[in-house]
Design an enzyme around this catalytic site. Structure first.
Site, PDB file in Angstrom:
ATOM      1  N   GLY A  46     138.193  88.351  30.292  1.00 60.71           N
ATOM      2  CA  GLY A  46     139.199  89.095  29.792  1.00 60.71           C
ATOM      3  C   GLY A  46     140.254  89.456  30.903  1.00 60.71           C
ATOM      4  O   GLY A  46     139.906  89.388  32.172  1.00 60.71           O
ATOM      5  N   GLN A  51     146.616  94.748  34.751  1.00 62.37           N
ATOM      6  CA  GLN A  51     145.993  94.298  35.817  1.00 62.37           C
ATOM      7  C   GLN A  51     146.849  93.312  36.656  1.00 62.37           C
ATOM      8  O   GLN A  51     146.466  93.393  37.851  1.00 62.37           O
ATOM      9  CB  GLN A  51     144.357  93.552  35.421  1.00 62.37           C
ATOM     10  CG  GLN A  51     143.666  94.778  34.937  1.00 62.37           C
ATOM     11  CD  GLN A  51     142.100  93.686  34.333  1.00 62.37           C
ATOM     12  OE1 GLN A  51     142.491  93.283  33.280  1.00 62.37           O
ATOM     13  NE2 GLN A  51     141.284  93.684  35.142  1.00 62.37           N
ATOM     14  N   CYS A  91     134.409  94.381  35.809  1.00 63.99           N
ATOM     15  CA  CYS A  91     135.843  94.574  35.701  1.00 63.99           C
ATOM     16  C   CYS A  91     136.489  93.631  36.971  1.00 63.99           C
ATOM     17  O   CYS A  91     135.930  94.083  37.979  1.00 63.99           O
ATOM     18  CB  CYS A  91     136.137  95.973  35.627  1.00 63.99           C
ATOM     19  SG  CYS A  91     138.041  96.258  35.523  1.00 63.99           S
ATOM     20  N   LEU A  92     137.223  92.925  36.675  1.00 66.57           N
ATOM     21  CA  LEU A  92     138.071  92.283  37.791  1.00 66.57           C
ATOM     22  C   LEU A  92     138.804  93.167  38.729  1.00 66.57           C
ATOM     23  O   LEU A  92     139.079  92.845  39.665  1.00 66.57           O
ATOM     24  CB  LEU A  92     138.870  91.378  37.483  1.00 66.57           C
ATOM     25  CG  LEU A  92     138.270  90.169  36.562  1.00 66.57           C
ATOM     26  CD1 LEU A  92     139.128  89.238  35.528  1.00 66.57           C
ATOM     27  CD2 LEU A  92     137.273  89.346  37.293  1.00 66.57           C
ATOM     28  N   HIS A 133     137.483  96.716  26.079  1.00 71.21           N
ATOM     29  CA  HIS A 133     137.359  96.904  27.608  1.00 71.21           C
ATOM     30  C   HIS A 133     139.163  96.865  27.981  1.00 71.21           C
ATOM     31  O   HIS A 133     139.754  97.512  28.661  1.00 71.21           O
ATOM     32  CB  HIS A 133     136.868  96.172  28.367  1.00 71.21           C
ATOM     33  CG  HIS A 133     136.913  95.921  29.728  1.00 71.21           C
ATOM     34  ND1 HIS A 133     135.898  96.604  30.464  1.00 71.21           N
ATOM     35  CD2 HIS A 133     137.818  95.654  30.724  1.00 71.21           C
ATOM     36  CE1 HIS A 133     136.075  96.337  32.023  1.00 71.21           C
ATOM     37  NE2 HIS A 133     137.399  95.861  32.017  1.00 71.21           N
ATOM     38  N   GLU A 134     139.664  95.541  27.354  1.00 72.19           N
ATOM     39  CA  GLU A 134     140.983  95.191  27.736  1.00 72.19           C
ATOM     40  C   GLU A 134     142.176  96.248  27.062  1.00 72.19           C
ATOM     41  O   GLU A 134     143.175  96.452  27.774  1.00 72.19           O
ATOM     42  CB  GLU A 134     141.482  93.891  27.343  1.00 72.19           C
ATOM     43  CG  GLU A 134     140.435  92.919  27.906  1.00 72.19           C
ATOM     44  CD  GLU A 134     140.281  92.968  29.406  1.00 72.19           C
ATOM     45  OE1 GLU A 134     141.039  93.451  29.963  1.00 72.19           O
ATOM     46  OE2 GLU A 134     139.199  92.446  29.860  1.00 72.19           O
ATOM     47  N   HIS A 137     142.558  99.173  29.405  1.00 73.41           N
ATOM     48  CA  HIS A 137     143.132  98.808  30.572  1.00 73.41           C
ATOM     49  C   HIS A 137     144.782  99.155  29.943  1.00 73.41           C
ATOM     50  O   HIS A 137     145.580  99.691  30.872  1.00 73.41           O
ATOM     51  CB  HIS A 137     143.188  97.445  30.986  1.00 73.41           C
ATOM     52  CG  HIS A 137     141.805  97.153  31.954  1.00 73.41           C
ATOM     53  ND1 HIS A 137     142.038  97.913  33.029  1.00 73.41           N
ATOM     54  CD2 HIS A 137     140.888  96.141  31.828  1.00 73.41           C
ATOM     55  CE1 HIS A 137     141.033  97.365  33.794  1.00 73.41           C
ATOM     56  NE2 HIS A 137     140.272  96.246  33.238  1.00 73.41           N
TER      57      HIS A 137
HETATM   58  O1  K1U Z   1     139.239  93.412  32.464  1.00 74.48           O
HETATM   59  C1  K1U Z   1     138.547  92.740  33.163  1.00 74.48           C
HETATM   60  O2  K1U Z   1     138.744  93.134  34.316  1.00 74.48           O
HETATM   61  C2  K1U Z   1     137.767  91.417  33.022  1.00 74.48           C
HETATM   62  C3  K1U Z   1     136.413  91.856  32.684  1.00 74.48           C
HETATM   63  C4  K1U Z   1     136.080  91.813  31.163  1.00 74.48           C
HETATM   64  C5  K1U Z   1     134.884  92.245  30.822  1.00 74.48           C
HETATM   65  C6  K1U Z   1     133.739  91.885  31.234  1.00 74.48           C
HETATM   66  C7  K1U Z   1     132.517  92.374  30.725  1.00 74.48           C
HETATM   67  C8  K1U Z   1     132.348  93.161  29.609  1.00 74.48           C
HETATM   68  C9  K1U Z   1     133.740  93.640  29.323  1.00 74.48           C
HETATM   69  C10 K1U Z   1     134.651  93.195  29.789  1.00 74.48           C
HETATM   70  C11 K1U Z   1     135.586  90.331  33.338  1.00 74.48           C
HETATM   71  O3  K1U Z   1     135.787  89.406  32.986  1.00 74.48           O
HETATM   72  S1  K1U Z   1     134.359  90.863  34.638  1.00 74.48           S
HETATM   73  C12 K1U Z   1     133.807  89.372  35.032  1.00 74.48           C
HETATM   74  C13 K1U Z   1     132.802  88.918  33.999  1.00 74.48           C
HETATM   75  O4  K1U Z   1     132.331  89.592  33.040  1.00 74.48           O
HETATM   76  C14 K1U Z   1     132.242  87.425  34.221  1.00 74.48           C
HETATM   77  C15 K1U Z   1     132.538  86.538  35.031  1.00 74.48           C
HETATM   78  C16 K1U Z   1     131.958  85.242  35.156  1.00 74.48           C
HETATM   79  C17 K1U Z   1     131.560  84.846  33.950  1.00 74.48           C
HETATM   80  C18 K1U Z   1     130.842  85.576  32.942  1.00 74.48           C
HETATM   81  C19 K1U Z   1     131.436  86.883  32.899  1.00 74.48           C
HETATM   82 ZN    ZN Z   2     138.606  95.615  33.596  1.00 76.24          ZN
END
Ligand code: K1U
Ligand code: ZN
Length: 175
Positions: A46, A51, A91-92, A133-134, A137
């Site tokens: 996401g 972000q 979270c990225l 979650h988004e 943000h």
């Molecule tokens: O919003 C963001 O920072 C992105 C975040 C979204 C998210 C992940 C998990 C639960 C709720 C919301 C991410 O994508 S973190 C990376 C991640 O979850 C992932 C990365 C590679 C493969 C699978 C998952």
């Molecule tokens: Zn996030």
């Protein structure tokens, strides 16, 4: 298409409340395409416009294994929610940190699509968690805000230590 820079905690710009989108035009569609490319490259499931330092209410998500099911929500609003579910989140904007957060298990989201038309979608599982979650943000909220003071303190210390190792003169502000 372009890969955009993702802001990292504790950057204060992540605390900005995004403005509603007034017009769905080619510029916005290009931003959605760039956000999807940035999310896939990260990799993530996401990404909210906040972000990438664009303070307009749009998010993208794709929780499929093959990364072939992109979703774009413009001006998303949760109009109904049911149940609760605890899930580990990342979270990225807080790279390398994962923590369990409790959110609604099922949500109905109302939004605009890339054609500017309104739609409603019922979400559950990882996609429901990701979209919540988004949307946080877009409201300037981060998943670390759900942590206890103790856990947030530990995260702060870890980030301070990592920053000192990377750039010895940096200090962590606004945690
Ligand atoms: O919003 C963001 O920072 C992105 C975040 C979204 C998210 C992940 C998990 C639960 C709720 C919301 C991410 O994508 S973190 C990376 C991640 O979850 C992932 C990365 C590679 C493969 C699978 C998952
Ligand atoms: Zn996030």
């Amino acid at each position: 298409m372009a890969i955009l820079k993702i802001l990292e905690y504790p950057d204060p710009r992540l605390r900005t409340k995004a403005e509603p989108v007034l017009v769905v035009d080619d510029e916005l569609r290009q931003l959605a395409a760039d956000m999807l490319e940035t999310m896939y490259a990260a990799p993530g499931i996401g990404l909210a416009a906040t972000q990438v330092n664009v303070h307009r209410r749009m998010l993208v998500a794709d929780v499929s294994e093959k990364q072939d099911t992109p979703h774009v929500f413009i001006n998303p609003v949760i109009v109904e929610r049911l149940g609760t579910e605890a899930m580990e989140e990342g979270c990225l904007s807080v790279p390398g940190f994962y923590e369990t957060v409790t959110r609604a298990e099922w949500v109905r989201v109302r939004a605009l699509g890339l054609d500017g038309e309104p739609f409603e979608q019922e979400l559950d599982g990882l996609l429901a968690v990701c979209v919540q979650h988004e949307i946080d943000h877009l409201d300037g909220k981060l998943f670390v805000d759900y942590l206890s003071d103790l856990k947030r303190q530990r995260l702060r210390k870890r980030i301070e230590k990592e920053r000192r190792q990377k750039e010895p003169d940096s200090a962590v502000r606004a945690l």
